[in-house]
Design a protein around this motif. Structure first.
Motif, PDB file in Angstrom:
ATOM      1  N   UNK A 233     -10.930  55.977 106.904  1.00  0.00           N
ATOM      2  CA  UNK A 233     -11.586  56.872 107.861  1.00  0.00           C
ATOM      3  C   UNK A 233     -12.243  56.087 109.000  1.00  0.00           C
ATOM      4  N   UNK A 234     -12.839  54.959 108.681  1.00  0.00           N
ATOM      5  CA  UNK A 234     -13.456  54.126 109.729  1.00  0.00           C
ATOM      6  C   UNK A 234     -12.409  53.588 110.695  1.00  0.00           C
ATOM      7  N   UNK A 235     -11.250  53.204 110.163  1.00  0.00           N
ATOM      8  CA  UNK A 235     -10.163  52.719 111.033  1.00  0.00           C
ATOM      9  C   UNK A 235      -9.713  53.818 111.998  1.00  0.00           C
ATOM     10  N   UNK A 236      -9.563  55.020 111.452  1.00  0.00           N
ATOM     11  CA  UNK A 236      -9.142  56.139 112.305  1.00  0.00           C
ATOM     12  C   UNK A 236     -10.227  56.441 113.343  1.00  0.00           C
ATOM     13  N   UNK A 237     -11.492  56.445 112.906  1.00  0.00           N
ATOM     14  CA  UNK A 237     -12.597  56.684 113.838  1.00  0.00           C
ATOM     15  C   UNK A 237     -12.631  55.616 114.929  1.00  0.00           C
ATOM     16  N   UNK A 238     -12.396  54.390 114.540  1.00  0.00           N
ATOM     17  CA  UNK A 238     -12.398  53.276 115.500  1.00  0.00           C
ATOM     18  C   UNK A 238     -11.262  53.440 116.518  1.00  0.00           C
ATOM     19  N   UNK A 239     -10.080  53.839 116.032  1.00  0.00           N
ATOM     20  CA  UNK A 239      -8.948  54.071 116.948  1.00  0.00           C
ATOM     21  C   UNK A 239      -9.274  55.196 117.931  1.00  0.00           C
ATOM     22  N   UNK A 240      -9.881  56.265 117.418  1.00  0.00           N
ATOM     23  CA  UNK A 240     -10.262  57.375 118.294  1.00  0.00           C
ATOM     24  C   UNK A 240     -11.279  56.893 119.332  1.00  0.00           C
ATOM     25  N   UNK A 241     -12.269  56.139 118.903  1.00  0.00           N
ATOM     26  CA  UNK A 241     -13.292  55.634 119.826  1.00  0.00           C
ATOM     27  C   UNK A 241     -12.673  54.711 120.873  1.00  0.00           C
TER      28      UNK A 241
ATOM     29  N   UNK B  89      -3.323  62.725 124.611  1.00  0.00           N
ATOM     30  CA  UNK B  89      -2.907  61.589 123.787  1.00  0.00           C
ATOM     31  C   UNK B  89      -3.919  61.308 122.668  1.00  0.00           C
ATOM     32  N   UNK B  90      -5.153  61.736 122.831  1.00  0.00           N
ATOM     33  CA  UNK B  90      -6.172  61.517 121.815  1.00  0.00           C
ATOM     34  C   UNK B  90      -6.170  62.640 120.775  1.00  0.00           C
ATOM     35  N   UNK B  91      -5.854  63.847 121.194  1.00  0.00           N
ATOM     36  CA  UNK B  91      -5.908  65.011 120.296  1.00  0.00           C
ATOM     37  C   UNK B  91      -5.132  64.825 118.987  1.00  0.00           C
ATOM     38  N   UNK B  92      -3.895  64.332 119.027  1.00  0.00           N
ATOM     39  CA  UNK B  92      -3.166  64.180 117.753  1.00  0.00           C
ATOM     40  C   UNK B  92      -3.884  63.253 116.767  1.00  0.00           C
ATOM     41  N   UNK B  93      -4.511  62.237 117.281  1.00  0.00           N
ATOM     42  CA  UNK B  93      -5.228  61.313 116.411  1.00  0.00           C
ATOM     43  C   UNK B  93      -6.446  61.997 115.785  1.00  0.00           C
ATOM     44  N   UNK B  94      -7.143  62.801 116.561  1.00  0.00           N
ATOM     45  CA  UNK B  94      -8.301  63.536 116.031  1.00  0.00           C
ATOM     46  C   UNK B  94      -7.843  64.557 114.989  1.00  0.00           C
TER      47      UNK B  94
END
Length: 185
Positions: free
Chosen positions: A111-119, A73-78
């Motif tokens: 990019x920070x929003x995406x990084x935050x979602x991944x974290x 579930x995390x891979x697509x976001x990365x």
């Protein structure tokens, strides 16, 4: 000579008959001593015992499956994050221009929003796996505890604990192998 032979036979018979009860007492005493050694106190190697349980193997498979699901579930976001980054860099390089400060700020913000979602997803996955592991561990502990109680009753052991919990015990016996054998029955 006959009388001497008869006297020896009577003495032999007397010794056999009178020593039988003494011999039985000695045997009973020896058996009691060997049983006493097993009815005292002891410990088990909990980790070794748990790894022999079928529920342990099932729990490990469940954790692996849960981990794979969360990872998937995390891979697509990365992948999206890296694709977006690569796409933006290519776009900027292709048009040979500098980005103004507003564009840079917006891009960095995205990019920070995406990084935050991944974290957040990674943190969530770790918490979920920890909860699943704790639930499995609690179930295994419950199973071992109940089986230990039965084992102690059947074998006459007064006190049995986990090896890690025993600080000092001069008379303690390691019942790990016996307990594993009991579980396998």
């Amino acid at each position: 000579m006959r009388e001497a032979t008869r006297c020896v036979l009577e003495a032999n018979s007397f010794l056999k008959n009178s020593l039988k009860p003494v011999l039985y007492l000695i045997i009973a005493w020896l058996l009691g001593m060997s049983t006493y050694g097993q009815t005292g106190q002891g410990y088990i190697d909990y980790d070794k015992v748990v790894r022999t349980l079928p529920e342990y193997e099932a729990g490990q498979k469940k954790l692996e499956l849960r981990s794979k699901i969360l990872e998937d579930s995390i891979k697509p976001l990365i992948v999206h994050y890296f694709d977006s980054t690569q796409h933006e860099v290519e776009r900027i390089v292709n048009i040979h221009r500098k980005m103004d400060s507003t564009e840079i700020a917006l891009l960095n913000d995205d990019f920070r929003k995406i990084e935050k979602r991944i974290q957040n997803l990674q943190d969530y996955a770790q918490v979920e796996l920890k909860r699943a592991r704790e639930a499995i561990d609690a179930r295994l502990k419950d199973i071992v505890s109940k089986k230990m109680e039965q084992f102690c009753i059947e074998t006459g052991i007064v006190c049995l604990g986990e090896k890690e919990a025993v600080l000092y015990c001069s008379d303690c016996t390691d019942f790990t192998s016996d307990f594993i054998g009991f579980l396998e029955r």
